[in-house]
Enzyme design. Structure first.
Site, PDB file in Angstrom:
ATOM      1  N   GLU A 107      24.932  21.532  -7.581  1.00 52.70           N
ATOM      2  CA  GLU A 107      24.075  20.871  -6.600  1.00 52.70           C
ATOM      3  C   GLU A 107      22.607  20.994  -6.992  1.00 52.70           C
ATOM      4  O   GLU A 107      21.824  20.049  -6.827  1.00 52.70           O
ATOM      5  CB  GLU A 107      24.296  21.450  -5.203  1.00 52.70           C
ATOM      6  CG  GLU A 107      23.536  20.689  -4.127  1.00 52.70           C
ATOM      7  CD  GLU A 107      23.800  21.181  -2.716  1.00 52.70           C
ATOM      8  OE1 GLU A 107      23.440  20.462  -1.767  1.00 52.70           O
ATOM      9  OE2 GLU A 107      24.361  22.281  -2.548  1.00 52.70           O
ATOM     10  N   LYS A 126      23.571  27.898   5.409  1.00 50.70           N
ATOM     11  CA  LYS A 126      24.859  28.611   5.399  1.00 50.70           C
ATOM     12  C   LYS A 126      24.691  30.112   5.190  1.00 50.70           C
ATOM     13  O   LYS A 126      25.615  30.879   5.440  1.00 50.70           O
ATOM     14  CB  LYS A 126      25.781  28.028   4.329  1.00 50.70           C
ATOM     15  CG  LYS A 126      26.322  26.634   4.663  1.00 50.70           C
ATOM     16  CD  LYS A 126      27.298  26.152   3.599  1.00 50.70           C
ATOM     17  CE  LYS A 126      27.913  24.800   3.960  1.00 50.70           C
ATOM     18  NZ  LYS A 126      26.956  23.679   3.836  1.00 50.70           N
ATOM     19  N   HIS A 142      23.781  21.577   0.670  1.00 52.82           N
ATOM     20  CA  HIS A 142      25.123  22.035   1.003  1.00 52.82           C
ATOM     21  C   HIS A 142      25.214  23.544   0.768  1.00 52.82           C
ATOM     22  O   HIS A 142      25.712  24.273   1.620  1.00 52.82           O
ATOM     23  CB  HIS A 142      26.140  21.278   0.153  1.00 52.82           C
ATOM     24  CG  HIS A 142      27.547  21.394   0.633  1.00 52.82           C
ATOM     25  ND1 HIS A 142      27.934  21.054   1.915  1.00 52.82           N
ATOM     26  CD2 HIS A 142      28.682  21.815   0.002  1.00 52.82           C
ATOM     27  CE1 HIS A 142      29.232  21.250   2.057  1.00 52.82           C
ATOM     28  NE2 HIS A 142      29.706  21.724   0.918  1.00 52.82           N
ATOM     29  N   PHE A 176      35.872  18.940  -0.987  1.00 49.81           N
ATOM     30  CA  PHE A 176      37.053  18.868  -1.842  1.00 49.81           C
ATOM     31  C   PHE A 176      37.524  17.425  -1.936  1.00 49.81           C
ATOM     32  O   PHE A 176      37.452  16.669  -0.978  1.00 49.81           O
ATOM     33  CB  PHE A 176      38.182  19.721  -1.271  1.00 49.81           C
ATOM     34  CG  PHE A 176      37.984  21.215  -1.401  1.00 49.81           C
ATOM     35  CD1 PHE A 176      36.976  21.750  -2.183  1.00 49.81           C
ATOM     36  CD2 PHE A 176      38.832  22.093  -0.739  1.00 49.81           C
ATOM     37  CE1 PHE A 176      36.810  23.116  -2.308  1.00 49.81           C
ATOM     38  CE2 PHE A 176      38.680  23.467  -0.853  1.00 49.81           C
ATOM     39  CZ  PHE A 176      37.666  23.979  -1.635  1.00 49.81           C
ATOM     40  N   HIS A 229      29.980  28.901   6.232  1.00 47.91           N
ATOM     41  CA  HIS A 229      30.373  27.518   5.940  1.00 47.91           C
ATOM     42  C   HIS A 229      31.280  27.011   7.050  1.00 47.91           C
ATOM     43  O   HIS A 229      32.430  27.436   7.162  1.00 47.91           O
ATOM     44  CB  HIS A 229      31.095  27.469   4.599  1.00 47.91           C
ATOM     45  CG  HIS A 229      31.312  26.091   4.058  1.00 47.91           C
ATOM     46  ND1 HIS A 229      31.092  24.952   4.803  1.00 47.91           N
ATOM     47  CD2 HIS A 229      31.741  25.654   2.823  1.00 47.91           C
ATOM     48  CE1 HIS A 229      31.378  23.888   4.071  1.00 47.91           C
ATOM     49  NE2 HIS A 229      31.756  24.293   2.874  1.00 47.91           N
ATOM     50  N   CYS A 282      34.470  18.890   3.460  1.00 44.66           N
ATOM     51  CA  CYS A 282      33.230  19.503   3.933  1.00 44.66           C
ATOM     52  C   CYS A 282      32.075  18.515   4.009  1.00 44.66           C
ATOM     53  O   CYS A 282      30.962  18.897   4.396  1.00 44.66           O
ATOM     54  CB  CYS A 282      32.881  20.701   3.065  1.00 44.66           C
ATOM     55  SG  CYS A 282      34.162  21.974   3.115  1.00 44.66           S
TER      56      CYS A 282
END
Length: 412
Positions: free
Chosen positions: A316, A334, A305, A400, A339, A165
């Site tokens: 985050e 988002k 994010h 990831f 996402h 991502c």
């Protein structure tokens, strides 16, 4: 502010094909509205999670012509259309440029997941002779860069970045390095993903990554909120035309913003979980600020994010606070788009450039107050957009595998 902003890379064109709409104007209106695009998805009927954020009204045959559309998986279709938009928006003409000096770098993670799923189902259903001869070129992740290069007559370097991502942000950062090294004069950089298929979403659901708020799709993605329970899967593409700032100024190009700094890091912690304190992301952000010559207290806005998962938003927040304190207005778009996976970093870099260009910070959809478990004081923008002139902003991405990327953008 340390250093000089003039050594940056300019964003001179933007192409957006996302759940928020097709084109820059439609996207920006929807993002500022703070209204979610999530809805029940008929193609996911019967699945445990049957909601998604799709690109509305996208007709590949109309956009690309029947023959081209037929050869490309949806993730490549979205990117080719986005690239055409971006080149036109930049006032450039791929028919007349020196293609050997143009590059393309696009982030992608899952490739033609839907194509593979469909064709392998045909194979395992006992009809191998019906498997498409195009399965491999439609499914391979690198082909999106290849198809954009073919469509835009690009003969310089082409590459796909695959950092989950963070892929789109990695692509923009890589393009910046190509330009500053002199490898290219113009780079089309961005990200794309179109992996909303039953198999892929089942895998994400089994991991516990997706929101199960299927009775309320529009309210399911709620970054930083106390009752967030996962993300809503989206699709989309964002392509940016990047040029050295001095070259853009010399040709009189409209600049949305300058990309003044980039850095990336690895957590080396866990396959899918971020570092609990966000140490890797914090390091990437500090390094990007240092490259940009920007002090932490000069950052006025962060497009985070902000996935709406319990772990990401907590860690985050800690990373952002550890570097920036509480002075920056933080948004996760988002809440509107869901996402978009590998496309997210590029989509959000585009929105950050638009925030600088228009002087507005979008709201975080569906979020009315911070989760009390977020143990740091960050300023998450909720409710409505904030109108304010911004000189310095950042966009952060995680993926990831422990991938982190940070971009620092400055006003043109």
């Amino acid at each position: 502010m340390r250093g000089t902003r003039g050594r940056g890379v300019a964003v001179t064109g933007i192409g957006l094909v996302t759940p928020a709409g097709i084109g820059v104007e439609e996207n920006w209106r929807r993002i500022l509205s703070g209204v979610s695009t999530a809805a029940t998805d008929p193609e996911l009927k019967g699945e445990r999670v049957d909601i998604s954020c799709r690109v509305p009204g996208f007709d590949p045959t109309t956009e690309l012509g029947r023959r081209t559309a037929w050869k490309l998986d949806r993730f490549a279709q979205l990117a080719v259309v986005g690239a055409r938009q971006a080149v036109a928006d930049a006032g450039l003409d791929s028919g007349s440029w020196d293609g050997t000096r143009i590059g393309v770098v696009i982030g992608n993670s899952l490739g033609g997941a839907a194509t593979f799923e469909k064709q392998l189902r045909t194979y395992f259903d006992g009809a191998p002779e019906d498997v498409s001869a195009l399965m491999i070129p439609m499914g391979m992740v690198n082909m999106v860069a290849g198809y954009v290069a073919m469509d835009q007559r690009i003969q310089g370097p082409s590459l796909v970045t695959a950092t989950a991502c963070a892929s789109g942000a990695s692509a923009v950062g890589t393009a910046r390095q190509w330009l500053l090294s002199g490898l290219c004069d113009v780079v089309l950089a961005g990200g794309t993903e179109a992996a909303i298929s039953p198999g892929t979403l089942n895998g994400l659901s089994r991991m516990g990554a997706l929101s199960t708020r299927t009775e309320d799709p529009a309210g399911a993605s709620r970054p930083f909120a106390h009752d967030r329970d996962g993300f809503v899967a989206g699709e989309g593409a964002a392509i940016l035309v990047l040029e050295r700032t001095e070259d853009a100024v010399a040709r009189g190009a409209r600049r949305y913003a300058d990309i003044a700094g980039f850095s990336a890091s690895s957590d080396a912690h866990h396959a899918t979980a971020p570092h609990p304190q966000g140490a890797g992301l914090a390091r990437a952000l500090r390094e990007a600020l240092d490259e940009a010559g920007v002090l932490p207290d000069e950052v006025e806005h962060v497009n985070a994010h902000g996935t709406s998962t319990p772990m990401n938003d907590l860690t985050e927040s800690r990373a952002l606070y550890s570097v920036l304190g509480s002075g920056a207005a933080v948004t996760s778009t988002k809440g509107v788009t869901g996402h978009t996976l590998a496309a997210a970093g590029a989509v959000e870099a585009a929105y950050t450039a638009l925030a600088l260009h228009h002087g507005a910070v979008p709201p975080t959809a569906n979020t009315t107050g911070l989760d009390p478990a977020i143990d740091v004081d960050i300023d998450v923008v909720t409710g409505a957009a904030r109108q304010r002139r911004i000189q310095v902003a950042a966009s952060t991405s995680l993926g990831f595998g422990g991938h982190n990327a940070a971009l620092v953008l400055t006003a043109a």
